[in-house]
Structure formats: C-alpha cells, structure tokens
Design a protein around this motif. Sequence first.
Motif, PDB file in Angstrom:
ATOM      1  N   GLY A   1       0.816  -1.209   0.000  1.00  0.00           N
ATOM      2  CA  GLY A   1       0.000   0.000   0.000  1.00  0.00           C
ATOM      3  C   GLY A   1       0.846   1.254   0.000  1.00  0.00           C
ATOM      4  O   GLY A   1       0.560   2.225  -0.710  1.00  0.00           O
ATOM      5  N   ALA A   2       1.935   1.246   0.785  1.00  0.00           N
ATOM      6  CA  ALA A   2       2.825   2.406   0.830  1.00  0.00           C
ATOM      7  C   ALA A   2       3.486   2.640  -0.529  1.00  0.00           C
ATOM      8  O   ALA A   2       3.634   3.787  -0.971  1.00  0.00           O
ATOM      9  CB  ALA A   2       3.887   2.198   1.914  1.00  0.00           C
ATOM     10  N   ARG A   3       3.866   1.558  -1.203  1.00  0.00           N
ATOM     11  CA  ARG A   3       4.493   1.702  -2.528  1.00  0.00           C
ATOM     12  C   ARG A   3       3.489   2.230  -3.553  1.00  0.00           C
ATOM     13  O   ARG A   3       3.833   3.080  -4.389  1.00  0.00           O
ATOM     14  CB  ARG A   3       5.061   0.349  -2.980  1.00  0.00           C
ATOM     15  N   LEU A   4       2.256   1.743  -3.485  1.00  0.00           N
ATOM     16  CA  LEU A   4       1.231   2.240  -4.408  1.00  0.00           C
ATOM     17  C   LEU A   4       0.919   3.706  -4.132  1.00  0.00           C
ATOM     18  O   LEU A   4       0.708   4.491  -5.067  1.00  0.00           O
ATOM     19  CB  LEU A   4      -0.033   1.391  -4.290  1.00  0.00           C
ATOM     20  N   ALA A   5       0.880   4.083  -2.853  1.00  0.00           N
ATOM     21  CA  ALA A   5       0.596   5.479  -2.498  1.00  0.00           C
ATOM     22  C   ALA A   5       1.695   6.408  -3.006  1.00  0.00           C
ATOM     23  O   ALA A   5       1.427   7.535  -3.416  1.00  0.00           O
ATOM     24  CB  ALA A   5       0.444   5.606  -0.987  1.00  0.00           C
ATOM     25  N   GLU A   6       2.940   5.919  -2.999  1.00  0.00           N
ATOM     26  CA  GLU A   6       4.049   6.729  -3.487  1.00  0.00           C
ATOM     27  C   GLU A   6       4.028   6.840  -5.011  1.00  0.00           C
ATOM     28  O   GLU A   6       4.250   7.923  -5.567  1.00  0.00           O
ATOM     29  CB  GLU A   6       5.376   6.114  -3.031  1.00  0.00           C
ATOM     30  N   ARG A   7       3.691   5.739  -5.679  1.00  0.00           N
ATOM     31  CA  ARG A   7       3.697   5.728  -7.141  1.00  0.00           C
ATOM     32  C   ARG A   7       2.427   6.325  -7.744  1.00  0.00           C
ATOM     33  O   ARG A   7       2.468   6.921  -8.822  1.00  0.00           O
ATOM     34  CB  ARG A   7       3.866   4.280  -7.641  1.00  0.00           C
ATOM     35  N   ALA A   8       1.307   6.145  -7.070  1.00  0.00           N
ATOM     36  CA  ALA A   8       0.022   6.612  -7.609  1.00  0.00           C
ATOM     37  C   ALA A   8      -0.784   7.311  -6.517  1.00  0.00           C
ATOM     38  O   ALA A   8      -1.848   6.838  -6.109  1.00  0.00           O
ATOM     39  CB  ALA A   8      -0.766   5.440  -8.193  1.00  0.00           C
ATOM     40  N   PRO A   9      -0.291   8.463  -6.019  1.00  0.00           N
ATOM     41  CA  PRO A   9      -0.960   9.131  -4.891  1.00  0.00           C
ATOM     42  C   PRO A   9      -2.363   9.632  -5.215  1.00  0.00           C
ATOM     43  O   PRO A   9      -3.147   9.878  -4.298  1.00  0.00           O
ATOM     44  CB  PRO A   9      -0.012  10.287  -4.558  1.00  0.00           C
TER      45      PRO A   9
ATOM     46  N   ALA B   1       2.727  -3.175 -12.979  1.00  0.00           N
ATOM     47  CA  ALA B   1       1.461  -3.850 -13.289  1.00  0.00           C
ATOM     48  C   ALA B   1       0.416  -3.562 -12.206  1.00  0.00           C
ATOM     49  O   ALA B   1      -0.775  -3.387 -12.508  1.00  0.00           O
ATOM     50  CB  ALA B   1       1.683  -5.354 -13.429  1.00  0.00           C
ATOM     51  N   ALA B   2       0.875  -3.498 -10.950  1.00  0.00           N
ATOM     52  CA  ALA B   2      -0.050  -3.214  -9.851  1.00  0.00           C
ATOM     53  C   ALA B   2      -0.638  -1.816  -9.974  1.00  0.00           C
ATOM     54  O   ALA B   2      -1.835  -1.609  -9.735  1.00  0.00           O
ATOM     55  CB  ALA B   2       0.666  -3.369  -8.510  1.00  0.00           C
ATOM     56  N   VAL B   3       0.205  -0.841 -10.362  1.00  0.00           N
ATOM     57  CA  VAL B   3      -0.286   0.528 -10.548  1.00  0.00           C
ATOM     58  C   VAL B   3      -1.308   0.577 -11.676  1.00  0.00           C
ATOM     59  O   VAL B   3      -2.357   1.234 -11.566  1.00  0.00           O
ATOM     60  CB  VAL B   3       0.894   1.485 -10.822  1.00  0.00           C
ATOM     61  N   THR B   4      -1.046  -0.114 -12.759  1.00  0.00           N
ATOM     62  CA  THR B   4      -1.984  -0.161 -13.888  1.00  0.00           C
ATOM     63  C   THR B   4      -3.319  -0.756 -13.448  1.00  0.00           C
ATOM     64  O   THR B   4      -4.392  -0.236 -13.778  1.00  0.00           O
ATOM     65  CB  THR B   4      -1.387  -0.989 -15.041  1.00  0.00           C
ATOM     66  N   THR B   5      -3.250  -1.841 -12.684  1.00  0.00           N
ATOM     67  CA  THR B   5      -4.478  -2.480 -12.175  1.00  0.00           C
ATOM     68  C   THR B   5      -5.234  -1.535 -11.250  1.00  0.00           C
ATOM     69  O   THR B   5      -6.460  -1.412 -11.325  1.00  0.00           O
ATOM     70  CB  THR B   5      -4.124  -3.776 -11.423  1.00  0.00           C
ATOM     71  N   LEU B   6      -4.501  -0.865 -10.355  1.00  0.00           N
ATOM     72  CA  LEU B   6      -5.117   0.092  -9.421  1.00  0.00           C
ATOM     73  C   LEU B   6      -5.862   1.181 -10.175  1.00  0.00           C
ATOM     74  O   LEU B   6      -7.039   1.479  -9.883  1.00  0.00           O
ATOM     75  CB  LEU B   6      -4.028   0.711  -8.540  1.00  0.00           C
TER      76      LEU B   6
END
Length: 456
Positions: free
Chosen positions: A382-390, A438-443
């Motif tokens: 979650g922290a990595r996604l928040a940093e990459r896709a805030p 890939a996770a950011v794209t899915t998000l």
Amino acid sequence: MTRQAITLIGGGLVGALLAQQLAKRGFQVEIFEKRPDPRRVGFTGGRSINLALAERGLQALRTAGLAEDVLQRAVMMRGRMVHPLGGTSGLQRYGVDDSEVIWSVSRGGLNMLLLDAAEAAGVKMHFGQSLVAADLHSKRIVLADENGTLHQHDAPALIGADGAGSALRAAMDDYQSLGIRVESLGHGYKELEIPPGTGSERFAIEPHALHIWPRGGYMCIALPNTEGSFTVTLFLPAHGPHPSFDTLTDAAAAASFFRQDFPDLLPLIPRFAEDYDSHPVGTLSTLYLDRWHVDGRALLIGDAAHAIVPFHGQGMNCGFEDTVVLANLLAEAGRDTGDAFAEFQRIRQPNANAIAAMALENYIEMRDSVADPHYLAKRELGARLAERAPTHFMARYRMVTFTHLPYAYAFERGRAQDILLEQLLHGSTSADDVQLDAAVTTLQATLPPLPQLRHG
C-alpha cells in the motif's frame, strides 16, 4: 437578527468547544455541567488521561482559534512503536513524514483550556448542576445542585454533550424513542503509568510514538505525556478463561501475567501493584441511535449520540468535527433549530457509523495484525502504491487521520483498496513478490481517483 438562546448539557471537551463556537457566532449559550469546575478543584474526569489529537480535531480547533495553544501542550507521535514478545521493537509510521503525525494531549488540560475559551467568548457556565428531568413539551429542564436542591431552567433549544452516559439522551428517549442500541465489545481496560525518568532522560521509552505490545487477543498501549510519563492501558477480555479480568483479580496475579507476556514493560511500571489494585476496570461499548434529535427541541452530539471504542483514536476528533458542522448549520438556520438538527443527523450519522466500524476493526489490527507478516506485506505494498500513484491510493488510516474526507468515504474506499491489495498479493507475505508497474496499472483501472480533499 438576534440569535436564540441555546442550553448545553455537559461541559466536557465537545460541550466546551461547541459552546465557544456557538458564542462566537452570536448565540446566547449556557452550559450546565454536573462536575465541579476543574479549573478550581482540579480535573477529576473519568476515562483515559490522554487522548490522540488528529487532523479533524485540529481543524476544529483552528476554526476556534485554539490549535496552536493546544499543540504547545501536546507530544507528537509519529507512528506505532510495536513491541513483539521476544522480538525487536520497530516503528510503523502513521503517515509519509512528520507532516502526518498525531498528538498526545491531556484530557484534563485540554478541557480546562476549552472552558477558558468558552468563557472568554461569553458562555455562561454552571458547574455542579446535574440534569434531573427534561420536559421537552414545555421546553424546560430541572437541575439539581451539589446539595440536591432543585431548580428549573427554560431551555427552548437543548443540546446534549454529556457523554456516553448522557442524562439528556435518557430524557429524550422517555419523550420519544431514539432507538438506542449499546453493543458491548466484551473487553475491558485498566490504566497504569510509566513515570517520568529521573536523570537526563525524561522519557523512559521513545517519546514520539504510540507504543503497542500486541498479543493476539489482547494488548497494552502507552501514550506519552508532556512531563515525561506514559499512560499505559491494558486491554483484555472482560470475562472468560485466562487471560481476562476475571482471572487477573489482583495485582499479584496481574504481575505474574505481565512477567510472562509483557516482560519488557513491567519493570517500567514501579507502582504496578498500587495502580492495578486501585484503578477500576473500564468498559468498552459502541452506542447506536436511530434518532439523534427531537424536532427542534433537543439534539445529541459527540459521545452522547455516537460513543465508540477508542482504538482508532477518533472519538474526540469525531466529536470536535461535529461541533463545526453543527455550529455552521445553526448559524445558517437562525432560529429554525429543527431543520439544523435534522440536517446535522443526516450529515453526521453515516460518518459516525463508519468510524464506529473502523474503530472496532482497528482493535483487531492493533492487538494482532501489526505483528502479522501478511498484514505487513499489505501495508508495504500500500505504501508503494501510495508513493507511485498518490491520486489513486491512500491508506485508510491516513484518510481517517490526516484528511477531512468523510469517514463514510474512507470506510468504503479502504474496503475496496484492501480487496485490491489481497488480489495483488495472492496470499504472499512479501510486497517484493508484486510487480509494481502492473499493480499501478491495475489500481488505476480498478478504482477512480481520490477526491482532492487533503490536509487542513
């Protein structure tokens, strides 16, 4: 236009802040508080000695012009310092940096500051006055002073900020059913204390953290106080097999339990036996009402309307947020309190229900999940996604604690994000197993952008 008179029952944190907010907007406000004035006799309040102040509460204090005064008397907490049994302690930050912290504040000190502010704004205060009866038909209340002498008071608009055991709520329910439901957690709590250090080290443990000793079905926490002490709270099942408050009947049994389950904490509490035997076991429940008001005659606010368990540190913050919403609605409504009371419930009740649910979930997280590898992997991902896709991801805790996004939105968005994290991890206990691009794209394909509602 002359603002109407408003009578407040309860001069605690929420009552005092609401009174000040209303007086600033031109209302004639009187408070009736059953306890004596804590500024004269000392603070003798019931529940926890210190509380966690977060962005929602801070924003209400900013509106009242009091935030800086309060922060000068508070201790910053950057995150949870987790103390696993037999493991190494580690800090789990609440936010991304020191702009996202919570603050440990003294309940008594804060209450006295708010009473001073209310009085300075022109609020009339009456201490040692207990509500005995409320005739909502004739808009009149009966109060008893400390000697038991009764007197009446005209109260065309009544607001109850008298806490979870609200006397006004009982009177309103007698007049018209409020649909009261109280759900006990089945766990209780007992407060202990780590005293200040005697040498150059004022704090015995890291001061800028909320300390947690998670043990699965139970836990201890500790919050710092400005003078160097920590308020320690033991949370345990109230009844049942060991360990519970049924089985830890005295300090000797409790000390034996602590030596086994909290061996690093016990030596920090030199008055353990005295604290344990003299402090009562507190109860933990969630209060739900179908109705918070009786037309324009009476309204409940804060814990009187929606008391919650303390595990998200949001009870006071939610109550403070209530005061701003209600003061604005009453100022807009003028003398038509009925519409303002109804609109207050419409706006706030879904949010109160949401934070009640999140507080219950957070108890499980604090006492169990904070040491669980899968939980830690979800937290890291979650922290990595928040940093990459805030624009698309923010941890639910951050939404609740550091923004003004409605609690109800944070609850639903947090649930959707959690489902996504579970899908991305596939049961893994390492965020490194997830391909981040890939996770950011899915998000971004799965969830809409977050609303642009951030800090103060």
